[in-house]
Write a protein that holds these residues in place. Structure first.
Motif, PDB file in Angstrom:
ATOM      1  N   ARG A 103      82.669  37.168  18.065  1.00 43.06           N
ATOM      2  CA  ARG A 103      81.610  36.149  17.557  1.00 43.06           C
ATOM      3  C   ARG A 103      80.373  36.286  18.409  1.00 43.06           C
ATOM      4  NH1 ARG A 103      81.512  29.719  18.452  1.00 43.06           N
ATOM      5  NH2 ARG A 103      79.466  29.246  17.241  1.00 43.06           N
ATOM      6  N   TYR A 104      80.335  36.441  19.753  1.00 44.75           N
ATOM      7  CA  TYR A 104      78.947  36.683  20.509  1.00 44.75           C
ATOM      8  C   TYR A 104      78.448  38.121  20.427  1.00 44.75           C
ATOM      9  CZ  TYR A 104      80.401  32.076  22.558  1.00 44.75           C
ATOM     10  OH  TYR A 104      80.532  30.858  22.844  1.00 44.75           O
ATOM     11  N   GLY A 105      79.692  39.059  20.653  1.00 41.99           N
ATOM     12  CA  GLY A 105      79.163  40.253  20.919  1.00 41.99           C
ATOM     13  C   GLY A 105      78.529  41.098  19.655  1.00 41.99           C
ATOM     14  N   HIS A 106      78.706  40.578  18.432  1.00 33.84           N
ATOM     15  CA  HIS A 106      78.022  41.102  17.186  1.00 33.84           C
ATOM     16  C   HIS A 106      77.025  40.785  16.635  1.00 33.84           C
ATOM     17  CE1 HIS A 106      82.233  43.006  17.807  1.00 33.84           C
ATOM     18  NE2 HIS A 106      82.099  43.906  16.616  1.00 33.84           N
ATOM     19  N   GLY A 107      76.100  41.401  16.424  1.00 39.10           N
ATOM     20  CA  GLY A 107      74.899  40.623  15.833  1.00 39.10           C
ATOM     21  C   GLY A 107      75.173  40.652  14.184  1.00 39.10           C
ATOM     22  N   PRO A 108      74.247  39.883  13.439  1.00 44.97           N
ATOM     23  CA  PRO A 108      74.521  39.513  12.123  1.00 44.97           C
ATOM     24  C   PRO A 108      74.384  41.045  11.561  1.00 44.97           C
ATOM     25  CG  PRO A 108      72.291  38.634  12.887  1.00 44.97           C
ATOM     26  CD  PRO A 108      72.949  39.121  14.174  1.00 44.97           C
ATOM     27  N   ALA A 109      75.208  41.123  10.322  1.00 42.18           N
ATOM     28  CA  ALA A 109      75.081  42.356   9.495  1.00 42.18           C
ATOM     29  C   ALA A 109      74.385  42.026   8.339  1.00 42.18           C
ATOM     30  CB  ALA A 109      76.494  42.455   8.858  1.00 42.18           C
ATOM     31  N   VAL A 110      72.942  42.654   8.294  1.00 42.43           N
ATOM     32  CA  VAL A 110      71.859  42.361   7.383  1.00 42.43           C
ATOM     33  C   VAL A 110      71.406  43.722   6.737  1.00 42.43           C
ATOM     34  CG1 VAL A 110      71.178  40.455   8.635  1.00 42.43           C
ATOM     35  CG2 VAL A 110      70.082  42.424   8.851  1.00 42.43           C
ATOM     36  N   PRO A 111      70.937  43.853   5.591  1.00 43.57           N
ATOM     37  CA  PRO A 111      70.488  45.266   4.985  1.00 43.57           C
ATOM     38  C   PRO A 111      69.107  45.481   5.646  1.00 43.57           C
ATOM     39  CG  PRO A 111      70.123  43.055   3.362  1.00 43.57           C
ATOM     40  CD  PRO A 111      71.032  42.708   4.688  1.00 43.57           C
ATOM     41  N   VAL A 112      68.702  46.886   5.708  1.00 42.51           N
ATOM     42  CA  VAL A 112      67.415  46.909   6.213  1.00 42.51           C
ATOM     43  C   VAL A 112      66.743  47.661   5.286  1.00 42.51           C
ATOM     44  CG1 VAL A 112      66.266  48.889   7.683  1.00 42.51           C
ATOM     45  CG2 VAL A 112      68.523  47.748   8.633  1.00 42.51           C
ATOM     46  N   PRO A 113      65.432  46.973   4.712  1.00 46.41           N
ATOM     47  CA  PRO A 113      64.567  47.286   3.647  1.00 46.41           C
ATOM     48  C   PRO A 113      64.374  48.876   3.370  1.00 46.41           C
ATOM     49  CG  PRO A 113      63.545  45.393   4.871  1.00 46.41           C
ATOM     50  CD  PRO A 113      64.776  45.962   5.693  1.00 46.41           C
ATOM     51  N   GLY A 131      69.544  36.234  25.331  1.00 50.61           N
ATOM     52  CA  GLY A 131      70.061  36.010  24.023  1.00 50.61           C
ATOM     53  C   GLY A 131      71.420  36.730  23.403  1.00 50.61           C
ATOM     54  N   ARG A 132      71.298  37.233  22.393  1.00 50.39           N
ATOM     55  CA  ARG A 132      72.373  37.583  21.403  1.00 50.39           C
ATOM     56  C   ARG A 132      72.144  39.165  21.055  1.00 50.39           C
ATOM     57  NH1 ARG A 132      75.542  33.025  18.475  1.00 50.39           N
ATOM     58  NH2 ARG A 132      76.097  31.797  20.100  1.00 50.39           N
ATOM     59  N   PRO A 133      73.028  39.890  20.363  1.00 46.28           N
ATOM     60  CA  PRO A 133      72.625  41.366  19.944  1.00 46.28           C
ATOM     61  C   PRO A 133      71.687  40.912  18.480  1.00 46.28           C
ATOM     62  CG  PRO A 133      74.839  41.091  20.359  1.00 46.28           C
ATOM     63  CD  PRO A 133      74.273  39.828  20.552  1.00 46.28           C
ATOM     64  N   THR A 134      70.731  42.206  18.251  1.00 46.71           N
ATOM     65  CA  THR A 134      69.946  42.027  17.329  1.00 46.71           C
ATOM     66  C   THR A 134      70.714  42.440  15.973  1.00 46.71           C
ATOM     67  OG1 THR A 134      69.367  44.136  18.077  1.00 46.71           O
ATOM     68  CG2 THR A 134      67.660  42.384  18.445  1.00 46.71           C
TER      69      THR A 134
END
Length: 506
Positions: free
Chosen positions: A16-26, A324-327
């Motif tokens: 939960r803490y160590g993984h940044g959100p999975a998002v698409p890159v434009p 903070g947290r991972p990007t």
């Protein structure tokens, strides 16, 4: 299973803490984002410097002409092209032109880098072509072909479409100080760069109408955040002259080291809405002062993990200033000496994974093997990078940065290998032993023995061999260097001596 030694709760928190959100890159190619803005708003101002303006249409046209020239010179995807420049509008044309040609740019501030460093960069990056301005051409080492960016380039389109690099081809190569004292070239890919600059929070909400100050040395990876982060979002880059505060006063977005930011008065910058700092620990009072006026992001990440890989929007009421947290699409693991995950709250070494992990060091298999490793947590052939930063997770999932595991330090935001400075001093005739220490965030102090070593000659030797930020502010000759009971140099005694001598001279 790499997590089997953890409790079920810590396993859950590790993910939960160590993984940044999975998002698409434009767009996986950063220069394509710049081209879109050039087509959509060709008359918008891309950059300004000392009263001169460059529109997006003109920037794109001139970069196309340069890219066509580079392709005719034989530049192909996977190649490296030197960008040996000072801050200027032609610097931007050169940078974008290299990317359009499919190559990676290799930046050096030709006004600051010693000749020996420029020669090393040419060799290590196998540069066949170097872009510069005509006035600086005599400083370019012999060998590569020199193209002057300020001389008019006839618009001669390439015979066919410009070559398109793959997302895993190089975007830029930055040179940092290495374990041998020689700068190490780090190859950063388009995938790496697009991932941090085209997603939030790394995009910093930059949009057309914003003004992003370009304050930093082009050879520093945070300059890529300023330049490409601005141009990829259609904003205006305010390329500074000698007066840093003057550029900041007209900006809406600032990206800087804490040292640079500390020289800017927040009250004099009423338009600034977003600030990001990285490169060295940020003093809490500085963070609080800016966070009361703007969205203030405290960030962390070595060059090898693409500018920054953790970010925190700071609240001045928060109990801690964290990184903070991972990007997005990135991970951070706090591991022990055996590379096993530590329970939440325990201090360990931070390893970085995900799309931030760069392609590695140029021509140094041993160092690559030491710092990059297969990522057992993501799997699938992914790699993780050993940052040598110490950290721990807070109970609510924020990373505390707790210093470095080695003697690589940050001075003025640049990474310096202390032993490389000492090695230069020990090559000086008559110097038997040298040690270099970080005195504060802006300066180094060196100690040499025996007492007859000339301090001025010692400083000149470092200035000729290493970048300016590696030059010690003071060199103190001593009859001998104190030792600990284990036969090592007593660095704490030397730091006390430096403080005492400074107090006496004041």
């Amino acid at each position: 299973m790499p997590l089997r030694h953890l409790t079920p709760h810590d396993r859950w928190l590790f993910r939960r803490y160590g993984h940044g959100p999975a998002v698409p890159v434009p767009d996986p190619l950063i220069h394509r984002a710049v081209e879109r803005h050039a087509r959509a708003a060709p008359h918008a101002v891309a950059a300004e410097h000392r009263g001169a303006l460059l529109t997006y249409g003109e920037l794109n046209r001139r970069a196309d002409a340069l890219a066509a020239r580079l392709v005719r010179e034989g530049v192909r995807p996977g190649d490296h092209v030197g960008l040996f420049v000072r801050r200027s509008l032609p610097m931007l044309v050169g940078l974008l032109g290299v990317l359009k040609a499919g190559a990676a740019y290799v930046p050096q501030d030709i006004g600051l880098a010693p000749a020996a460093q420029l020669a090393h960069v040419v060799r290590a990056a196998a540069l066949r072509i170097v872009l510069t301005r005509a006035e600086h051409a005599p400083r370019v080492p012999r060998g590569p072909r020199v193209i002057a960016l300020d001389e008019p380039l006839p618009y001669e389109p390439a015979a066919g479409p410009l070559p398109a690099p793959s997302p895993d081809d190089g975007c830029y190569v930055l040179f940092t100080s290495g374990t041998t004292g020689r700068p190490n070239g780090v190859k950063v890919t388009h995938r790496n760069v697009a991932n941090i600059l085209l997603t939030e929070p790394g995009a910093l909400g930059i949009r057309p109408g914003d003004r992003v100050a370009q304050l930093l040395n082009v050879a520093f990876d945070m300059a890529a955040w300023e330049i490409l982060g601005c141009l990829a979002h259609g904003a205006t880059l305010v390329v500074r002259g000698e007066d840093i505060p003057a550029a900041a006063r007209t900006a809406t977005v600032l990206i800087a080291t804490p040292t640079v930011l500390s020289g800017i008065d927040p009250a004099a910058c009423p338009r600034v809405r977003a600030v990001a700092v990285a490169g060295e620990p940020c003093p809490r009072p500085l963070a609080d002062a800016w966070a009361r006026r703007a969205a203030f992001h405290n960030c962390c990440g070595p060059t090898e993990t693409t500018i920054v890989n953790t970010m925190s929007r700071h609240d001045p009421c928060a109990p801690l200033l964290t990184i903070g947290r991972p990007t997005p699409n990135n991970t951070v693991y706090v591991l022990d000496a055996d590379r096993r995950p530590l329970p939440i709250g325990e201090t360990g070494e931070m390893w970085a994974g995900g799309d931030c992990v760069s392609a590695g060091y140029l021509g140094d298999d041993a160092l690559n093997a030491e710092r990059y490793a297969p990522d057992p947590f993501l799997g699938g052939g992914r790699r993780m990078f050993r940052t040598r930063d110490l950290g721990r997770w807070t109970p609510d999932g924020q990373l505390e940065h707790l210093g470095r595991t080695d003697d690589q330090v940050k001075v003025r935001g640049f990474r310096v290998e202390l032993d490389s400075v000492s090695a230069v001093l020990e090559r000086l005739p008559g110097c038997a032993r040298a040690v270099t220490l970080k005195r504060d965030d802006r300066s180094l102090v060196s100690f040499v023995s025996p007492a007859g070593v000339d301090p001025d000659a010692a400083r000149r030797a470092v200035a000729e061999a290493l970048p300016y930020y590696c030059v010690p502010e003071n060199v103190m000759p001593l009859p001998f260097l104190p030792e600990t009971d284990r036969g090592k140099i007593d660095k704490q005694s030397l730091l006390r001596l430096a403080r005492e001598r400074t107090a006496v001279t004041r």
